[in-house]
Write a protein that holds these residues in place. Structure first.
Motif, PDB file in Angstrom:
ATOM      1  N   PRO A  52       0.908  -1.178   0.095  1.00  0.00           N
ATOM      2  CA  PRO A  52      -0.012   0.019  -0.016  1.00  0.00           C
ATOM      3  C   PRO A  52       0.771   1.304   0.075  1.00  0.00           C
ATOM      4  O   PRO A  52       0.431   2.166  -0.754  1.00  0.00           O
ATOM      5  N   LYS A  53       1.896   1.018   0.661  1.00  0.00           N
ATOM      6  CA  LYS A  53       2.799   2.373   0.793  1.00  0.00           C
ATOM      7  C   LYS A  53       3.236   2.961  -0.574  1.00  0.00           C
ATOM      8  O   LYS A  53       3.316   3.752  -1.099  1.00  0.00           O
ATOM      9  N   LEU A  54       3.724   1.781  -1.418  1.00  0.00           N
ATOM     10  CA  LEU A  54       4.457   1.916  -2.751  1.00  0.00           C
ATOM     11  C   LEU A  54       3.403   2.390  -3.748  1.00  0.00           C
ATOM     12  O   LEU A  54       3.617   3.164  -4.526  1.00  0.00           O
ATOM     13  N   MET A  55       2.116   1.683  -3.601  1.00  0.00           N
ATOM     14  CA  MET A  55       1.060   2.073  -4.354  1.00  0.00           C
ATOM     15  C   MET A  55       0.482   3.746  -4.215  1.00  0.00           C
ATOM     16  O   MET A  55       0.535   4.289  -5.293  1.00  0.00           O
ATOM     17  N   GLN A  56       0.699   4.108  -2.946  1.00  0.00           N
ATOM     18  CA  GLN A  56       0.396   5.497  -2.785  1.00  0.00           C
ATOM     19  C   GLN A  56       1.505   6.424  -3.316  1.00  0.00           C
ATOM     20  O   GLN A  56       0.998   7.419  -3.962  1.00  0.00           O
ATOM     21  N   GLU A  57       2.616   5.968  -3.315  1.00  0.00           N
ATOM     22  CA  GLU A  57       3.796   6.739  -3.736  1.00  0.00           C
ATOM     23  C   GLU A  57       3.807   6.710  -5.057  1.00  0.00           C
ATOM     24  O   GLU A  57       4.041   8.041  -5.939  1.00  0.00           O
ATOM     25  N   HIS A 248      -5.416   3.118 -15.622  1.00  0.00           N
ATOM     26  CA  HIS A 248      -5.258   4.361 -15.048  1.00  0.00           C
ATOM     27  C   HIS A 248      -3.975   4.813 -15.936  1.00  0.00           C
ATOM     28  O   HIS A 248      -3.031   3.956 -15.883  1.00  0.00           O
ATOM     29  N   ASP A 249      -4.008   6.108 -15.883  1.00  0.00           N
ATOM     30  CA  ASP A 249      -2.569   6.780 -16.642  1.00  0.00           C
ATOM     31  C   ASP A 249      -1.619   6.949 -15.425  1.00  0.00           C
ATOM     32  O   ASP A 249      -1.763   6.511 -14.091  1.00  0.00           O
ATOM     33  N   PRO A 250      -0.497   7.287 -15.626  1.00  0.00           N
ATOM     34  CA  PRO A 250       0.697   7.754 -14.540  1.00  0.00           C
ATOM     35  C   PRO A 250       0.327   8.574 -13.485  1.00  0.00           C
ATOM     36  O   PRO A 250       0.699   8.479 -12.341  1.00  0.00           O
ATOM     37  N   ASN A 251      -0.763   9.288 -13.659  1.00  0.00           N
ATOM     38  CA  ASN A 251      -1.256  10.194 -12.547  1.00  0.00           C
ATOM     39  C   ASN A 251      -2.449   9.569 -11.741  1.00  0.00           C
ATOM     40  O   ASN A 251      -3.006  10.204 -10.832  1.00  0.00           O
ATOM     41  N   GLY A 252      -2.698   8.447 -12.068  1.00  0.00           N
ATOM     42  CA  GLY A 252      -3.694   7.578 -11.171  1.00  0.00           C
ATOM     43  C   GLY A 252      -5.153   8.070 -11.869  1.00  0.00           C
ATOM     44  O   GLY A 252      -6.131   7.587 -11.140  1.00  0.00           O
TER      45      GLY A 252
END
Length: 391
Positions: A52-57, A248-252
């Motif tokens: 989850p931490k990496l996903m948020q970053e 989803h794109d690089p900006n989520g």
């Protein structure tokens, strides 16, 4: 027909060391449709904290992961959401586009056709059907199924207006990752096993005309369903849509893409068209550990070993995902303690990775619904944790 482009993700993914495992009871993955009574997985708590931490970053909305240890599913979990609009949570049965990891399933199907004597790895494909593929170069008459599955056909990854379809070297003499090769072999398989609908066609890269076929039905009947991959498929259905993660794109941010059709799959099924979940693909991994003799769907040991053995050593500039060689449908890292087979995948809005040790009967698959998925898949911290799966 709307154009649809599938793009190879060739990111470098670190590979993991393999060591001995304690003995555990094996389960037959072909006899059940769901996983029950999962074993306690010691890596779970670390991954549940780290992912989850990496996903948020990296602004990755959703991820699904499944670990296989000693021939059975040891842990699977979904993180985040299927899409940023509905906010519905991802679970291990959520369907993702797995892009080029699809090649591993198609290769298995081709190897079974070889085992049945329907096709031979080393007979030129034109001897089975002349579909008018690259008529202006006689070297097309040399390309075999073995060349295609090990990316030695000489064809480029995908044609375009600026890069028309052509052979870059004599078939069998070098390595060049090629989605076009898989499309060519898929077209031959369709001629041998299925049918084409000339009334349902579309235009794709380089204005190539493709007509719908039943290749998706064939792969579902001959690989997916026998392996218990009952939620997976190629052509979009309402059932798939209910459990599907969106890109989803690089900006989520959500990306709008058309649903996969039979025409799309006539072009891309083999190279990158599989819609599957972490749990379903884990069933495929587990099935690799149990070759059978005289089975209508499962490869025998001889064909299985032929599929995963290294066929060509890769030069440094050719290496994908850190692999040192390529087999049939799989990249290979050759290690003193035993080879590891793997494949990554990436197309608009999705990134994925599968890795397997046949010797240790262990592996994993990670699926993400974001262009930034490699941030997790390639992360050294994730590598460090997952490396212990093979210890």
């Amino acid at each position: 027909m709307q154009r649809r482009k599938f793009i190879l993700w060739g990111g470098q993914t670190a590979l993991f060391s393999v060591a001995g495992l304690s003995s555990m009871a094996n389960l037959n993955p072909l006899q059940y449709s769901s996983f029950l009574n999962l074993t306690s997985e010691p890596l779970a708590k670390e991954l549940e904290k780290l992912i989850p931490k990496l996903m948020q970053e990296a602004k990755i909305p959703g991820l699904s992961i499944a670990l296989v240890r000693n021939g059975q599913l040891s842990w699977s979990k979904g993180f985040g959401v299927k899409d940023q609009l509905s906010k519905k949570p991802v679970n291990p049965n959520t369907i993702f586009e797995i892009a080029s990891v699809s090649k591993t399933v198609f290769a298995y199907a081709v190897m079974k056709l070889c085992e049945k004597g329907i096709i031979d790895l080393d007979i030129p494909l034109v001897q089975y059907a002349n579909i008018g593929f690259l008529d202006n170069d006689p070297r097309i008459n040399l390309i075999t199924a073995r060349h295609v599955l090990s990316h030695r056909s000489g064809l480029q990854n995908w044609r375009s207006q600026d890069d028309p379809i052509k052979l870059h070297f004599d078939p069998g003499t070098d390595f060049l990752y090629s989605g076009e090769g898989y499309y060519y072999l898929q077209s031959i398989v369709t001629q041998l096993t299925g049918k084409v609908n000339p009334n349902e066609c579309g235009s794709y890269e380089g204005d190539v005309k493709v007509c719908a076929s039943d290749i998706g039905d064939y792969l579902e009947k001959n690989v997916l369903r026998p392996f218990g991959m009952n939620s997976s498929g190629y052509v979009w259905t309402e059932a798939i849509g209910k459990d599907q993660a969106l890109p989803h794109d690089p900006n989520g941010q959500l990306i709008t893409k058309p649903n996969q059709t039979a025409t799309d799959m006539a072009r891309y099924a083999a190279a990158g068209g599989l819609l599957t979940s972490a749990n379903d693909y884990a069933r495929f991994i587990i099935g690799l550990f149990s070759p059978k003799e005289n089975d209508p769907f499962i490869l025998n040991k001889k064909r299985m070993m032929e599929m995963v053995r290294p066929h060509i050593k890769l030069r440094e500039e050719q290496k994908i995902d850190g692999a040192s060689s390529w087999a049939l449908g799989w990249a290979v890292q050759e290690r003193p303690e035993g080879n590891v087979i793997l494949h990554s995948g990436g197309q608009t809005g999705f990134k994925s990775l599968a890795m397997v040790s046949l010797e240790k009967k262990s592996g994993f698959v990670i699926l993400t619904n974001c262009d930034n998925g490699a941030y997790v898949l390639n992360n050294p911290k994730v590598e460090k944790v997952l490396s212990r799966l093979f210890e």
